[in-house]
Design a protein around this motif. Structure first.
Motif, PDB file in Angstrom:
ATOM      1  N   ILE A 334       0.767  -1.387   0.250  1.00 56.01           N
ATOM      2  CA  ILE A 334      -0.089  -0.103   0.166  1.00 56.01           C
ATOM      3  C   ILE A 334       0.685   1.243  -0.035  1.00 56.01           C
ATOM      4  N   GLN A 335       0.723   2.044  -0.890  1.00 52.47           N
ATOM      5  CA  GLN A 335       1.600   3.192  -1.087  1.00 52.47           C
ATOM      6  C   GLN A 335       1.052   4.426  -0.507  1.00 52.47           C
ATOM      7  N   GLU A 336       0.038   4.529  -0.412  1.00 42.55           N
ATOM      8  CA  GLU A 336      -0.488   5.925   0.307  1.00 42.55           C
ATOM      9  C   GLU A 336      -1.472   5.507   1.377  1.00 42.55           C
ATOM     10  N   VAL A 337      -1.648   6.635   2.136  1.00 38.10           N
ATOM     11  CA  VAL A 337      -2.621   6.619   3.216  1.00 38.10           C
ATOM     12  C   VAL A 337      -3.533   7.798   3.356  1.00 38.10           C
ATOM     13  N   ASN A 338      -4.657   7.733   3.588  1.00 40.55           N
ATOM     14  CA  ASN A 338      -5.545   8.734   3.712  1.00 40.55           C
ATOM     15  C   ASN A 338      -5.947   9.386   5.080  1.00 40.55           C
ATOM     16  N   VAL A 339      -5.248  10.355   5.370  1.00 41.13           N
ATOM     17  CA  VAL A 339      -5.543  10.756   6.872  1.00 41.13           C
ATOM     18  C   VAL A 339      -6.611  11.691   7.131  1.00 41.13           C
ATOM     19  N   THR A 340      -7.609  11.365   7.906  1.00 40.18           N
ATOM     20  CA  THR A 340      -8.511  12.214   8.571  1.00 40.18           C
ATOM     21  C   THR A 340      -8.393  12.594   9.962  1.00 40.18           C
ATOM     22  N   ARG A 341      -9.459  13.094  10.429  1.00 40.89           N
ATOM     23  CA  ARG A 341      -9.441  13.415  11.973  1.00 40.89           C
ATOM     24  C   ARG A 341     -10.626  13.034  12.518  1.00 40.89           C
ATOM     25  N   ASP A 342     -10.351  12.411  13.721  1.00 40.94           N
ATOM     26  CA  ASP A 342     -11.637  11.732  14.390  1.00 40.94           C
ATOM     27  C   ASP A 342     -12.393  13.080  15.082  1.00 40.94           C
ATOM     28  N   PHE A 343     -13.509  13.124  14.934  1.00 41.96           N
ATOM     29  CA  PHE A 343     -14.428  14.276  15.183  1.00 41.96           C
ATOM     30  C   PHE A 343     -14.484  14.467  16.675  1.00 41.96           C
ATOM     31  N   LYS A 344     -14.433  13.365  17.552  1.00 39.37           N
ATOM     32  CA  LYS A 344     -14.577  13.587  19.089  1.00 39.37           C
ATOM     33  C   LYS A 344     -13.130  13.878  19.717  1.00 39.37           C
ATOM     34  N   SER A 345     -12.040  12.900  19.419  1.00 36.71           N
ATOM     35  CA  SER A 345     -11.003  13.027  19.936  1.00 36.71           C
ATOM     36  C   SER A 345      -9.829  13.971  19.050  1.00 36.71           C
ATOM     37  N   LYS A 346     -10.118  14.204  18.021  1.00 39.80           N
ATOM     38  CA  LYS A 346      -9.421  14.970  17.245  1.00 39.80           C
ATOM     39  C   LYS A 346      -7.990  14.286  16.686  1.00 39.80           C
ATOM     40  N   ALA A 347      -8.149  12.989  17.006  1.00 38.79           N
ATOM     41  CA  ALA A 347      -6.910  12.144  16.688  1.00 38.79           C
ATOM     42  C   ALA A 347      -6.852  11.583  15.273  1.00 38.79           C
ATOM     43  N   PRO A 348      -5.881  11.524  14.863  1.00 46.45           N
ATOM     44  CA  PRO A 348      -5.698  11.244  13.197  1.00 46.45           C
ATOM     45  C   PRO A 348      -5.952   9.791  12.876  1.00 46.45           C
ATOM     46  N   ILE A 349      -6.945   9.585  11.944  1.00 49.37           N
ATOM     47  CA  ILE A 349      -7.435   8.392  11.554  1.00 49.37           C
ATOM     48  C   ILE A 349      -6.823   8.011  10.153  1.00 49.37           C
ATOM     49  N   GLY A 350      -6.261   6.944   9.856  1.00 49.78           N
ATOM     50  CA  GLY A 350      -5.586   6.516   8.732  1.00 49.78           C
ATOM     51  C   GLY A 350      -6.406   5.344   7.928  1.00 49.78           C
ATOM     52  N   THR A 351      -6.562   5.565   6.730  1.00 49.57           N
ATOM     53  CA  THR A 351      -7.346   4.615   5.886  1.00 49.57           C
ATOM     54  C   THR A 351      -6.417   4.203   4.912  1.00 49.57           C
ATOM     55  N   PHE A 352      -6.392   2.885   4.867  1.00 46.16           N
ATOM     56  CA  PHE A 352      -5.348   2.089   3.965  1.00 46.16           C
ATOM     57  C   PHE A 352      -6.107   1.232   3.085  1.00 46.16           C
ATOM     58  N   GLU A 353      -5.987   1.451   1.903  1.00 51.33           N
ATOM     59  CA  GLU A 353      -6.615   0.600   0.730  1.00 51.33           C
ATOM     60  C   GLU A 353      -5.663  -0.115  -0.360  1.00 51.33           C
ATOM     61  N   CYS A 354      -5.992  -1.375  -0.388  1.00 50.88           N
ATOM     62  CA  CYS A 354      -5.190  -2.050  -1.287  1.00 50.88           C
ATOM     63  C   CYS A 354      -5.823  -2.440  -2.434  1.00 50.88           C
ATOM     64  N   SER A 355      -5.054  -2.681  -3.568  1.00 47.15           N
ATOM     65  CA  SER A 355      -5.462  -3.044  -4.804  1.00 47.15           C
ATOM     66  C   SER A 355      -6.289  -4.003  -5.042  1.00 47.15           C
TER      67      SER A 355
END
Length: 504
Positions: A334-355
């Motif tokens: 997996i070459q890329e990660v999509n980073v968003t923010r948790d609404f409550k804790s504001k911690a980063p959330i990483g989403t990893f998508e494989c081919s």
């Protein structure tokens, strides 16, 4: 070659060693000493660092080299860790030659704070020097800007009565114990001020012991970001929460302390030193303020050395695919990660998508190397996972619980996906209407034919099949459709040729 030289003591300034040489050589004129040491009568003595080191090193070879003199007998290591690599190279050239521009490159002219207008000493250090060497000398750790306590004995530093304002510019001042006050009375000031100042003095002394090439401005910045991320002072998009950092930093120090140290922070100033020190800017920040930053981050130099450079909340890619049904399980594909923010804790959330279609997410930041193999939530299993599940189930040798363990999911998940393959709304496969099967096959064929199409494009290409399946078999439909793609520029790209064909 010098017939003899007063070899520098531990942490003694080169300036101090030359002052002792002048005394023991019997020279009366300081220009004679300059001629003997530097082969020049026009060199101006400098307390903190100096110039013409290439000549001095030749004179003292093989016992001392240019780098050993610079790193062990000047205050340069106090600044070196916070300079860029290019700036360090320029300073090496400066000290080899006449030293023009040296102090401006260090930031001691424009960026100096808590400047000292004389030589300082610790009474206890002087006592120890007299016992061990029979004479006192100028310790470099006592001459650092911003440092007012001795790191060894935790005593406030005292000023030597002879300073540069009352002496010749070419004079080398040598410590004379007869002129020194060796009483060890403590300064009367708030206890919390003393505690912090002693801690900063110890940090400064540790800095002096580091090899001058150990740190640089660039690596320091990445280490700061790692520590700020651990304190949730960085956003998911790698931006520093400057407002929260300012409040946390201010609360770390007692009222009035930063003002006393000439390091007060103007909150509304876009270029206050706290913002500059955490950004990738070329602006110089005084080393004493870096010590304040290290104290805020609760680091000494030993622990700071162990801090890994920040590479984002989930490290640098590639990342492993955690699809247990895939042949490339745990391989870094997996070459890329999509980073968003948790609404409550504001911690980063990483989403990893494989081919392979497997998509998982987890909350960050990653703190251990093992965290790369942790799944917080599976967002999609993908075709490879489903095909492997059907294959093993068809063999008839595995129970539902065994399959669940093999695939790393709950038994209900296995039942759900096996049931969706053979049942629709309570009907067996044989009882599924032929029209439904036809539309299913046509849509699947289209998805395979256009693997890069989004849901919208699939709907436009197969409007009849899509609407029928949406009304009669929407659960199956949404399982087969591609993952929803977020628009990057809020513009919908329409394939007009496909739409024309669909509407004919």
């Amino acid at each position: 070659m010098l017939p003899f030289f007063t070899n520098p003591y531990s942490n003694e300034l080169v300036y101090s060693a030359i002052a002792r040489y002048h005394f023991y050589s019997g020279n009366i004129d300081y220009k004679d000493t300059l001629e003997e040491v530097f082969h020049s009568r026009s060199v101006t003595p400098s307390v903190e660092i100096g110039s013409n080191f290439s000549i001095l090193a030749q004179q003292l070879a093989p016992n001392h080299s240019l780098e050993s003199l610079l790193s062990k007998h000047t205050i340069y290591p106090y600044y070196a860790s916070f300079l860029s690599k290019s700036r360090k190279k320029e300073i090496i050239k400066d000290v080899q030659g006449d030293g023009q521009g040296l102090y401006s490159r260090l930031g001691m002219v424009a960026g100096g704070i808590c400047k000292k207008n004389g030589l300082l000493y610790c009474p206890k250090c002087v006592t120890n020097d007299l016992e061990q060497y029979g004479e006192p000398y100028i310790h470099r750790e006592h001459q650092l800007q911003g440092i007012v306590y001795c790191a060894h004995h935790e005593l406030i530093l005292k000023k030597y009565p002879i300073d540069f304002s009352t002496s010749s510019r070419i004079e080398f001042i040598r410590f004379d114990e007869k002129l020194m006050n060796l009483s060890m009375l403590h300064e009367v000031e708030p206890k919390e001020f003393i505690t912090i100042q002693i801690a900063l003095a110890k940090l400064a002394y540790q800095l002096l012991q580091l090899p001058i090439h150990n740190f640089c401005r660039e690596s320091i910045n990445f280490k700061y970001r790692t520590l700020l991320r651990e304190r949730n002072l960085m956003t998911a998009s790698n931006r520093i929460r400057q407002y929260e950092l300012y409040n946390a930093f201010q609360s770390k120090f007692p009222k009035g302390f930063l003002e006393k140290c000439e390091s007060a922070i103007v909150a509304n100033d876009e270029y206050n030193w706290l913002k500059v020190i955490t950004r990738k800017l070329k602006r110089h920040v005084h080393p004493f303020r870096h010590l304040l930053m290290l104290y805020f981050l609760e680091q000494d130099l030993d622990s700071f050395l162990q801090v890994e450079a920040d590479t984002g909340p989930f490290g640098s890619g590639p990342w492993p695919c955690l699809n247990k049904a895939a042949n490339h399980y745990k391989e870094y594909v997996i070459q890329e990660v999509n980073v968003t923010r948790d609404f409550k804790s504001k911690a980063p959330i990483g989403t990893f998508e494989c081919s392979c279609g497997f998509i998982y997410a987890r909350k960050g930041p990653d703190r251990l190397s093992e965290d790369k193999y942790r799944i917080g939530r599976i967002k999609a299993f993908g075709d490879a996972w489903k095909a492997k599940l059907r294959e093993l189930e068809a063999e008839g040798t595995y129970s539902t619980r065994t399959l669940a363990r093999m695939f790393g999911v709950d038994s209900k998940t296995v039942i759900k996906y096996l049931s969706s393959e053979i049942k629709i709304e309570g009907h067996s496969e044989k009882s599924i209407p032929s029209k439904l099967l036809i539309y299913r096959n046509q849509l699947l064929k289209g998805i395979r034919q256009y693997p890069s199409y989004s849901r919208t494009k699939i709907r436009l290409c197969f409007p009849k099949e899509y609407m029928y399946l949406y009304r009669h078999d929407n659960e199956w439909l949404f399982e087969q459709l591609p993952i929803i793609q977020r628009e990057k520029n809020n513009q919908v790209i329409v394939d007009w040729d496909s739409r024309d064909r669909a509407l004919k």
